[in-house]
Design an enzyme around this catalytic site. Structure first.
Site, PDB file in Angstrom:
ATOM      1  N   LYS A 292       0.835  -1.150   0.050  1.00 56.62           N
ATOM      2  CA  LYS A 292      -0.020  -0.013   0.327  1.00 56.62           C
ATOM      3  C   LYS A 292       0.917   1.181  -0.200  1.00 56.62           C
ATOM      4  O   LYS A 292       1.919   1.338   0.121  1.00 56.62           O
ATOM      5  CB  LYS A 292      -1.099   0.107   1.134  1.00 56.62           C
TER       6      LYS A 292
ATOM      7  N   ARG B 165      -3.145  -9.863   5.236  1.00 59.38           N
ATOM      8  CA  ARG B 165      -3.701 -10.078   3.862  1.00 59.38           C
ATOM      9  C   ARG B 165      -2.574  -9.478   2.961  1.00 59.38           C
ATOM     10  O   ARG B 165      -2.378  -8.190   3.079  1.00 59.38           O
ATOM     11  CB  ARG B 165      -5.027  -9.068   3.712  1.00 59.38           C
TER      12      ARG B 165
HETATM   13  C1  8Y4 Z   1      -1.129  -1.356  -3.932  1.00 57.77           C
HETATM   14  C2  8Y4 Z   1      -1.300  -2.560  -3.082  1.00 57.77           C
HETATM   15  C3  8Y4 Z   1      -1.938  -0.422  -3.703  1.00 57.77           C
HETATM   16  C4  8Y4 Z   1      -2.776  -2.729  -2.704  1.00 57.77           C
HETATM   17  C5  8Y4 Z   1      -3.336  -0.258  -3.031  1.00 57.77           C
HETATM   18  C6  8Y4 Z   1      -3.634  -1.672  -2.776  1.00 57.77           C
HETATM   19  C7  8Y4 Z   1      -7.867  -4.227   2.521  1.00 57.77           C
HETATM   20  C8  8Y4 Z   1      -9.118  -5.307   2.153  1.00 57.77           C
HETATM   21  C9  8Y4 Z   1      -8.348  -4.148   0.315  1.00 57.77           C
HETATM   22  C10 8Y4 Z   1      -7.461  -4.301   3.923  1.00 57.77           C
HETATM   23  C11 8Y4 Z   1      -9.350  -5.896   4.140  1.00 57.77           C
HETATM   24  C12 8Y4 Z   1      -5.425  -2.504  -1.522  1.00 57.77           C
HETATM   25  C13 8Y4 Z   1     -10.148  -5.653   0.035  1.00 57.77           C
HETATM   26  C14 8Y4 Z   1      -6.920  -2.170  -1.136  1.00 57.77           C
HETATM   27  N1  8Y4 Z   1      -7.525  -3.698   1.487  1.00 57.77           N
HETATM   28  N2  8Y4 Z   1      -9.679  -5.859   3.022  1.00 57.77           N
HETATM   29  N3  8Y4 Z   1      -9.176  -4.979   0.657  1.00 57.77           N
HETATM   30  N4  8Y4 Z   1      -8.119  -5.273   4.715  1.00 57.77           N
HETATM   31  N5  8Y4 Z   1      -9.968  -6.806   4.970  1.00 57.77           N
HETATM   32  N6  8Y4 Z   1      -5.021  -1.499  -1.931  1.00 57.77           N
HETATM   33  O1  8Y4 Z   1      -6.701  -3.755   4.285  1.00 57.77           O
HETATM   34  O2  8Y4 Z   1      -5.224  -3.630  -1.304  1.00 57.77           O
HETATM   35  S1  8Y4 Z   1      -8.116  -3.340  -1.197  1.00 57.77           S
END
Ligand code: 8Y4
Length: 270
Positions: free
Chosen positions: A203, A237
């Protein structure tokens, strides 16, 4: 928990529909590497991502759920829509990972009618605007209060406490300092001892701290995962299951005074 995003730009085989086989293969590799849960999502929650109808989301995730179901892992569906959760549960999903924490119409009822696990995540605002100057007086207290309220709503609807997990929602309407404060205070987020899930993998916060683009955030993400688990997170996750499992296994061996034996299978897939 290994992340499996099923959007037209991921696992695309050139056509309008993503390749189910490629997604199922990727899930199989994550299970082989030690994932206990595969989180399958068909809707991007990134800021500015276009909305997807329930029917479209079901079309994307259902064939993948069916393909992943035979693996030795729980299938989690990453959705906020009641209709998607219901279809996924009927297809064999054992968990609903809901970034809206069961606030969408019909979701509480679908969850109550089922027996699946539920992750309730905190998000401030909505994906389109959540990163516009997020402010809190006390981020830990506010996130904890929200999660406690959503857990109560689930229990009142008929969801047993044993089925619930809580998640601070790293990056969902939070600045870097907010995210770090939440990570430092994970135990304070757990309303009467419910297990905590943390998702920091690749993230923006990891990028801000390391100065790296998403593809260069593996080491930073592992740092966050190891910290979260040593501070009490029950689940993380992640995109990079193999590397994260290795790191956590070393930590576990050190903490336990080592049950390790040369040449043994270790604790992997225990
Ligand atoms: C790079 C990688 C940039 C990932 C953005 C992202 C969570 C989640 C997401 C979390 C739970 C994401 C569906 C966002 N984040 N579910 N989901 N907890 N429970 N962004 O932190 O991965 S999606």
């Amino acid at each position: 928990m290994g992340i499996l995003n099923i959007t037209p730009d991921s696992f695309s085989d050139g056509g309008r529909f993503p390749s189910v086989a490629a997604a199922v293969d990727a899930a199989g590799r994550m299970v082989e590497a030690g994932a206990a849960v595969i989180d399958i999502g068909g809707e991007s929650t990134r800021p500015g991502a276009s909305a997807v109808s329930a029917a479209e989301e079901i079309d994307r995730v259902l064939p993948v759920i069916e393909g992943v179901r035979p693996f030795d892992a729980v299938v989690s569906v990453d959705t906020s829509k009641a209709a998607v959760a219901e279809a996924a549960i009927a297809a064999g999903a054992g968990m609903v990972n809901d970034v809206l924490a069961a606030r969408a119409p019909g979701m509480l009822e679908v969850l109550a009618r089922s027996r699946v696990a539920v992750c309730l995540m905190h998000m401030r605002g909505e994906p389109r605007t959540m990163q516009v100057r997020p402010e809190y007086e006390d981020v830990v207290r506010e996130v904890a209060a929200f999660l406690a309220e959503r857990a109560s709503a689930c229990r009142a609807a008929g969801v047993a406490r044993e089925r619930l997990m809580l998640d601070p929602g790293i990056g969902f309407g939070k600045t870097v300092p907010h995210n770090l404060e939440l990570l430092r205070n994970l135990p304070a987020l757990s309303c009467d001892g419910l297990p905590i899930l943390v998702g920091a993998s690749r993230k923006n916060t990891i990028g801000q701290l390391t100065g790296k683009p998403p593809a260069g955030r593996l080491a930073g993400s592992i740092g966050a995962a190891v910290f979260a688990v040593t501070r009490g997170a029950a689940m993380v996750r992640v995109h990079d299951v193999e590397e994260t499992v290795d790191a956590l296994e070393v930590v576990r061996a050190i903490e336990s005074g080592s049950q390790w034996r040369p040449g043994g299978a270790g604790c992997r897939r225990a």
